[in-house]
Design a protein around this motif. Structure first.
Motif, PDB file in Angstrom:
ATOM      1  N   LYS A 199       0.793  -1.240   0.000  1.00 56.70           N
ATOM      2  CA  LYS A 199       0.000   0.000   0.000  1.00 56.70           C
ATOM      3  C   LYS A 199       0.823   1.287   0.000  1.00 56.70           C
ATOM      4  O   LYS A 199       0.307   2.353  -0.360  1.00 56.70           O
ATOM      5  CB  LYS A 199      -0.939   0.002   1.211  1.00 56.70           C
ATOM      6  N   ALA A 200       2.073   1.221   0.404  1.00 54.53           N
ATOM      7  CA  ALA A 200       2.897   2.431   0.489  1.00 54.53           C
ATOM      8  C   ALA A 200       3.848   2.505  -0.703  1.00 54.53           C
ATOM      9  O   ALA A 200       4.260   1.486  -1.247  1.00 54.53           O
ATOM     10  CB  ALA A 200       3.679   2.434   1.794  1.00 54.53           C
ATOM     11  N   ASN A 201       4.204   3.716  -1.088  1.00 54.65           N
ATOM     12  CA  ASN A 201       5.210   3.851  -2.154  1.00 54.65           C
ATOM     13  C   ASN A 201       6.564   4.327  -1.627  1.00 54.65           C
ATOM     14  O   ASN A 201       7.549   4.355  -2.352  1.00 54.65           O
ATOM     15  CB  ASN A 201       4.721   4.763  -3.280  1.00 54.65           C
ATOM     16  N   VAL A 202       6.616   4.684  -0.332  1.00 52.09           N
ATOM     17  CA  VAL A 202       7.880   4.931   0.360  1.00 52.09           C
ATOM     18  C   VAL A 202       7.794   4.206   1.697  1.00 52.09           C
ATOM     19  O   VAL A 202       6.826   4.384   2.440  1.00 52.09           O
ATOM     20  CB  VAL A 202       8.129   6.432   0.600  1.00 52.09           C
ATOM     21  N   ILE A 203       8.795   3.386   1.993  1.00 57.16           N
ATOM     22  CA  ILE A 203       8.786   2.633   3.250  1.00 57.16           C
ATOM     23  C   ILE A 203      10.121   2.839   3.957  1.00 57.16           C
ATOM     24  O   ILE A 203      11.192   2.679   3.357  1.00 57.16           O
ATOM     25  CB  ILE A 203       8.555   1.129   3.001  1.00 57.16           C
ATOM     26  N   ILE A 204      10.040   3.203   5.219  1.00 60.06           N
ATOM     27  CA  ILE A 204      11.226   3.422   6.041  1.00 60.06           C
ATOM     28  C   ILE A 204      11.255   2.368   7.146  1.00 60.06           C
ATOM     29  O   ILE A 204      10.231   2.095   7.783  1.00 60.06           O
ATOM     30  CB  ILE A 204      11.206   4.828   6.669  1.00 60.06           C
TER      31      ILE A 204
END
Length: 292
Positions: A62-67
Protein backbone atom coordinates in the motif's frame (compact mmCIF):
# COMPACT_ATOMS: atom_id res chain seq x y z
CA UNK A 1 8.90 14.89 -6.14
CA UNK A 2 7.39 13.22 -3.10
CA UNK A 3 4.60 15.26 -1.53
CA UNK A 4 1.75 14.41 0.86
CA UNK A 5 -0.56 14.41 -2.17
CA UNK A 6 1.24 11.63 -4.05
CA UNK A 7 3.00 9.70 -1.28
CA UNK A 8 1.95 7.19 1.32
CA UNK A 9 4.74 6.40 3.77
CA UNK A 10 5.07 3.13 5.64
CA UNK A 11 7.18 3.12 8.79
CA UNK A 12 8.38 -0.11 10.37
CA UNK A 13 9.98 0.05 13.81
CA UNK A 14 8.72 2.73 16.18
CA UNK A 15 11.11 2.43 19.10
CA UNK A 16 13.09 5.13 20.91
CA UNK A 17 14.11 6.87 17.69
CA UNK A 18 11.63 5.56 15.13
CA UNK A 19 8.59 6.97 16.91
CA UNK A 20 9.95 10.52 16.79
CA UNK A 21 11.02 10.15 13.17
CA UNK A 22 7.62 8.86 12.10
CA UNK A 23 6.00 11.72 14.00
CA UNK A 24 7.91 14.30 11.95
CA UNK A 25 6.59 12.75 8.74
CA UNK A 26 3.03 12.95 10.02
CA UNK A 27 3.54 16.54 11.12
CA UNK A 28 4.58 17.36 7.55
CA UNK A 29 1.23 16.03 6.33
CA UNK A 30 2.26 12.67 4.91
CA UNK A 31 -0.25 9.82 5.26
CA UNK A 32 1.46 7.27 7.48
CA UNK A 33 1.05 3.54 7.99
CA UNK A 34 2.95 1.88 10.82
CA UNK A 35 3.99 -1.58 11.93
CA UNK A 36 5.99 -2.70 14.95
CA UNK A 37 6.37 -6.13 16.53
CA UNK A 38 5.05 -4.57 19.73
CA UNK A 39 1.84 -2.85 18.69
CA UNK A 40 1.72 -0.70 21.82
CA UNK A 41 4.82 1.16 20.61
CA UNK A 42 2.71 2.66 17.83
CA UNK A 43 -0.10 3.91 20.09
CA UNK A 44 1.08 7.53 20.16
CA UNK A 45 1.18 7.58 16.37
CA UNK A 46 -2.14 5.86 15.75
CA UNK A 47 -3.81 8.21 18.21
CA UNK A 48 -2.63 11.06 15.98
CA UNK A 49 -3.99 9.44 12.83
CA UNK A 50 -1.46 6.90 11.63
CA UNK A 51 -2.90 3.64 10.33
CA UNK A 52 -1.76 0.38 11.93
CA UNK A 53 -1.21 -2.53 9.54
CA UNK A 54 -0.64 -6.11 10.58
CA UNK A 55 2.55 -6.90 8.68
CA UNK A 56 5.37 -5.52 6.53
CA UNK A 57 3.71 -7.28 3.60
CA UNK A 58 0.56 -5.18 3.98
CA UNK A 59 2.59 -2.00 4.19
CA UNK A 60 4.56 -3.00 1.09
CA UNK A 61 1.37 -3.45 -0.89
CA UNK A 62 0.00 0.00 0.00
CA UNK A 63 2.90 2.43 0.49
CA UNK A 64 5.21 3.85 -2.15
CA UNK A 65 7.88 4.93 0.36
CA UNK A 66 8.79 2.63 3.25
CA UNK A 67 11.23 3.42 6.04
CA UNK A 68 12.56 0.79 8.42
CA UNK A 69 14.20 1.45 11.79
CA UNK A 70 14.54 -1.88 13.56
CA UNK A 71 17.03 -3.60 15.85
CA UNK A 72 19.33 -6.15 14.27
CA UNK A 73 20.56 -7.28 10.84
CA UNK A 74 18.47 -10.45 11.28
CA UNK A 75 15.37 -8.25 11.63
CA UNK A 76 16.34 -6.28 8.52
CA UNK A 77 16.88 -9.46 6.51
CA UNK A 78 13.52 -10.90 7.53
CA UNK A 79 11.62 -7.66 6.86
CA UNK A 80 13.21 -7.13 3.45
CA UNK A 81 14.00 -10.57 2.08
CA UNK A 82 11.64 -12.91 3.92
CA UNK A 83 8.78 -14.62 2.10
CA UNK A 84 6.39 -11.95 3.38
CA UNK A 85 9.01 -9.22 3.21
CA UNK A 86 9.14 -5.88 1.49
CA UNK A 87 11.15 -6.85 -1.58
CA UNK A 88 8.72 -9.63 -2.48
CA UNK A 89 5.64 -7.44 -2.13
CA UNK A 90 6.60 -3.80 -2.73
CA UNK A 91 5.30 -1.94 -5.76
CA UNK A 92 7.51 -1.41 -8.76
CA UNK A 93 9.29 1.96 -8.52
CA UNK A 94 8.69 2.22 -4.78
CA UNK A 95 11.44 3.40 -2.43
CA UNK A 96 12.64 1.34 0.53
CA UNK A 97 14.86 3.18 3.00
CA UNK A 98 16.59 1.20 5.74
CA UNK A 99 17.72 3.51 8.53
CA UNK A 100 18.71 0.68 10.85
CA UNK A 101 22.41 0.28 11.54
CA UNK A 102 23.06 -3.01 9.80
CA UNK A 103 25.72 -4.95 7.90
CA UNK A 104 27.04 -3.34 4.70
CA UNK A 105 26.98 -6.71 2.95
CA UNK A 106 23.29 -7.11 3.75
CA UNK A 107 22.57 -3.67 2.30
CA UNK A 108 24.19 -4.78 -0.96
CA UNK A 109 22.22 -8.03 -0.96
CA UNK A 110 18.93 -6.16 -0.47
CA UNK A 111 19.85 -3.62 -3.15
CA UNK A 112 20.56 -6.32 -5.74
CA UNK A 113 17.40 -8.28 -4.95
CA UNK A 114 15.22 -5.18 -5.09
CA UNK A 115 16.77 -3.85 -8.29
CA UNK A 116 15.78 -7.03 -10.13
CA UNK A 117 12.16 -6.15 -9.30
CA UNK A 118 12.33 -2.49 -10.21
CA UNK A 119 12.43 -1.32 -6.57
CA UNK A 120 14.76 1.38 -5.23
CA UNK A 121 16.59 0.71 -1.96
CA UNK A 122 18.74 3.04 0.09
CA UNK A 123 20.80 2.22 3.17
CA UNK A 124 20.59 5.35 5.31
CA UNK A 125 21.68 4.74 8.91
CA UNK A 126 21.62 7.70 11.26
CA UNK A 127 23.51 9.24 14.15
CA UNK A 128 22.24 11.62 16.80
CA UNK A 129 20.38 9.37 19.21
CA UNK A 130 17.05 10.13 20.82
CA UNK A 131 17.77 13.87 20.94
CA UNK A 132 18.60 14.06 17.24
CA UNK A 133 15.48 12.06 16.39
CA UNK A 134 13.22 14.27 18.52
CA UNK A 135 14.65 17.49 17.11
CA UNK A 136 14.85 16.21 13.51
CA UNK A 137 18.57 16.93 13.54
CA UNK A 138 19.91 13.49 12.70
CA UNK A 139 23.03 12.91 10.65
CA UNK A 140 22.00 10.63 7.79
CA UNK A 141 24.54 8.58 5.81
CA UNK A 142 23.11 7.39 2.50
CA UNK A 143 24.21 4.60 0.20
CA UNK A 144 22.63 3.40 -3.05
CA UNK A 145 21.98 4.94 -6.44
CA UNK A 146 22.57 8.68 -6.30
CA UNK A 147 19.42 9.51 -8.25
CA UNK A 148 17.32 7.50 -5.78
CA UNK A 149 18.87 9.34 -2.84
CA UNK A 150 18.20 12.69 -4.50
CA UNK A 151 14.60 11.68 -5.14
CA UNK A 152 13.84 10.99 -1.49
CA UNK A 153 15.81 13.97 -0.17
CA UNK A 154 12.62 15.96 0.67
CA UNK A 155 11.66 13.15 3.05
CA UNK A 156 15.12 12.79 4.57
CA UNK A 157 15.19 16.56 5.14
CA UNK A 158 12.27 16.13 7.54
CA UNK A 159 14.40 13.82 9.70
CA UNK A 160 17.89 15.25 9.64
CA UNK A 161 20.06 18.29 9.04
CA UNK A 162 23.25 16.63 7.82
CA UNK A 163 22.46 14.30 4.93
CA UNK A 164 25.42 13.09 2.90
CA UNK A 165 25.43 10.73 -0.07
CA UNK A 166 28.32 8.35 0.56
CA UNK A 167 28.29 6.16 -2.56
CA UNK A 168 26.99 2.85 -3.83
CA UNK A 169 24.86 0.38 -1.86
CA UNK A 170 26.45 -0.42 1.50
CA UNK A 171 28.37 2.87 1.66
CA UNK A 172 25.91 4.34 4.15
CA UNK A 173 26.41 1.38 6.48
CA UNK A 174 30.19 1.51 6.12
CA UNK A 175 30.06 5.20 7.06
CA UNK A 176 27.98 4.37 10.13
CA UNK A 177 30.64 1.86 11.14
CA UNK A 178 33.18 4.73 11.04
CA UNK A 179 30.82 6.67 13.30
CA UNK A 180 30.48 3.82 15.79
CA UNK A 181 34.21 3.15 15.86
CA UNK A 182 34.83 6.81 16.73
CA UNK A 183 32.14 6.77 19.43
CA UNK A 184 33.36 3.53 21.01
CA UNK A 185 36.78 4.80 22.06
CA UNK A 186 35.42 8.27 22.80
CA UNK A 187 32.94 6.86 25.31
CA UNK A 188 35.81 5.31 27.25
CA UNK A 189 37.56 8.67 27.34
CA UNK A 190 34.40 10.51 28.43
CA UNK A 191 33.81 8.10 31.31
CA UNK A 192 37.43 8.13 32.44
CA UNK A 193 37.46 11.94 32.40
CA UNK A 194 34.31 12.14 34.55
CA UNK A 195 35.56 9.52 37.02
CA UNK A 196 38.97 11.23 37.20
CA UNK A 197 37.28 14.55 38.00
CA UNK A 198 35.30 12.93 40.79
CA UNK A 199 38.31 11.18 42.29
CA UNK A 200 40.35 14.39 42.13
CA UNK A 201 37.72 16.10 44.25
CA UNK A 202 36.64 18.46 41.46
CA UNK A 203 33.12 19.55 40.63
CA UNK A 204 32.42 17.42 37.50
CA UNK A 205 29.81 19.88 36.21
CA UNK A 206 32.38 22.69 36.33
CA UNK A 207 34.94 20.47 34.63
CA UNK A 208 32.51 19.83 31.80
CA UNK A 209 32.02 23.58 31.33
CA UNK A 210 35.73 23.86 30.64
CA UNK A 211 36.39 20.82 28.50
CA UNK A 212 33.27 20.46 26.35
CA UNK A 213 34.14 23.56 24.32
CA UNK A 214 37.84 22.81 23.99
CA UNK A 215 39.84 20.29 22.01
CA UNK A 216 38.26 17.41 23.98
CA UNK A 217 34.75 18.39 22.90
CA UNK A 218 32.45 15.74 21.44
CA UNK A 219 28.75 14.98 21.17
CA UNK A 220 29.09 12.29 23.84
CA UNK A 221 30.91 14.62 26.21
CA UNK A 222 28.28 17.36 25.81
CA UNK A 223 25.17 15.19 25.79
CA UNK A 224 25.94 11.98 27.67
CA UNK A 225 28.37 13.04 30.40
CA UNK A 226 25.67 15.21 32.06
CA UNK A 227 23.33 12.23 32.02
CA UNK A 228 25.96 10.13 33.79
CA UNK A 229 26.32 12.75 36.52
CA UNK A 230 22.54 12.95 36.93
CA UNK A 231 22.22 9.19 37.25
CA UNK A 232 20.16 9.09 34.06
CA UNK A 233 20.93 5.86 32.23
CA UNK A 234 17.74 5.70 30.17
CA UNK A 235 18.46 4.68 26.58
CA UNK A 236 18.93 7.25 23.90
CA UNK A 237 20.68 4.32 22.30
CA UNK A 238 20.61 0.83 23.85
CA UNK A 239 23.80 -0.87 24.96
CA UNK A 240 22.59 -4.09 23.32
CA UNK A 241 22.30 -2.29 19.98
CA UNK A 242 25.69 -0.62 20.37
CA UNK A 243 27.27 -4.02 20.96
CA UNK A 244 25.57 -5.24 17.79
CA UNK A 245 27.08 -2.32 15.88
CA UNK A 246 30.54 -2.89 17.31
CA UNK A 247 30.39 -6.55 16.33
CA UNK A 248 29.50 -5.60 12.76
CA UNK A 249 32.42 -3.14 12.67
CA UNK A 250 34.82 -5.72 14.11
CA UNK A 251 33.73 -8.28 11.50
CA UNK A 252 34.10 -5.76 8.67
CA UNK A 253 37.53 -4.67 9.94
CA UNK A 254 38.65 -8.30 10.09
CA UNK A 255 37.60 -8.78 6.46
CA UNK A 256 39.76 -5.77 5.57
CA UNK A 257 42.68 -7.16 7.62
CA UNK A 258 42.54 -4.11 9.88
CA UNK A 259 43.34 -4.00 13.60
CA UNK A 260 40.93 -2.00 15.76
CA UNK A 261 42.22 -2.26 19.35
CA UNK A 262 40.19 0.69 20.63
CA UNK A 263 36.97 -0.79 19.29
CA UNK A 264 37.82 -4.22 20.69
CA UNK A 265 38.47 -2.77 24.15
CA UNK A 266 35.20 -0.82 24.11
CA UNK A 267 33.21 -3.89 23.14
CA UNK A 268 34.83 -5.92 25.93
CA UNK A 269 33.79 -3.29 28.49
CA UNK A 270 30.24 -3.15 27.20
CA UNK A 271 30.09 -6.95 27.22
CA UNK A 272 30.85 -6.77 30.95
CA UNK A 273 27.99 -4.32 31.40
CA UNK A 274 25.63 -6.82 29.78
CA UNK A 275 26.78 -9.38 32.34
CA UNK A 276 25.79 -6.80 34.96
CA UNK A 277 22.28 -6.65 33.49
CA UNK A 278 22.66 -3.30 31.72
CA UNK A 279 21.85 -4.35 28.15
CA UNK A 280 18.73 -2.17 28.06
CA UNK A 281 20.45 0.88 29.49
CA UNK A 282 21.79 3.74 27.40
CA UNK A 283 25.40 3.73 26.25
CA UNK A 284 26.24 6.30 28.95
CA UNK A 285 25.87 3.49 31.49
CA UNK A 286 29.49 2.61 30.69
CA UNK A 287 30.12 4.99 33.62
CA UNK A 288 28.92 2.16 35.88
CA UNK A 289 31.92 0.01 34.87
CA UNK A 290 34.09 2.23 37.12
CA UNK A 291 31.45 2.31 39.83
CA UNK A 292 30.91 -1.44 40.12
Amino acid sequence: MFTPDNTVIGFIGTGVMGKSMAGHLMAAGFPLMVYSRTKAKTDDLTEKGAAWLDSPKEIAEKANVIITMVGYPSDVEEIYLGENGLVNHARVDSYLIDMTTSAPSLAVKIFNSAKEKGIHTIDAPVSGGDVGAKEAKLSIMAGGEELAVKAIMPILNLLGTNIVYQGKAGAGQHTKMCNQIAIASNMIGVCEAVIYAEKAGLNPESVLKSITTGAAGSWSLSNLAPRMLNGNFEPGFYIKHFIKDMKIALDEAEQMDMKVPGLALAKSLYDQLVEMGEENSGTQALYKYWKS
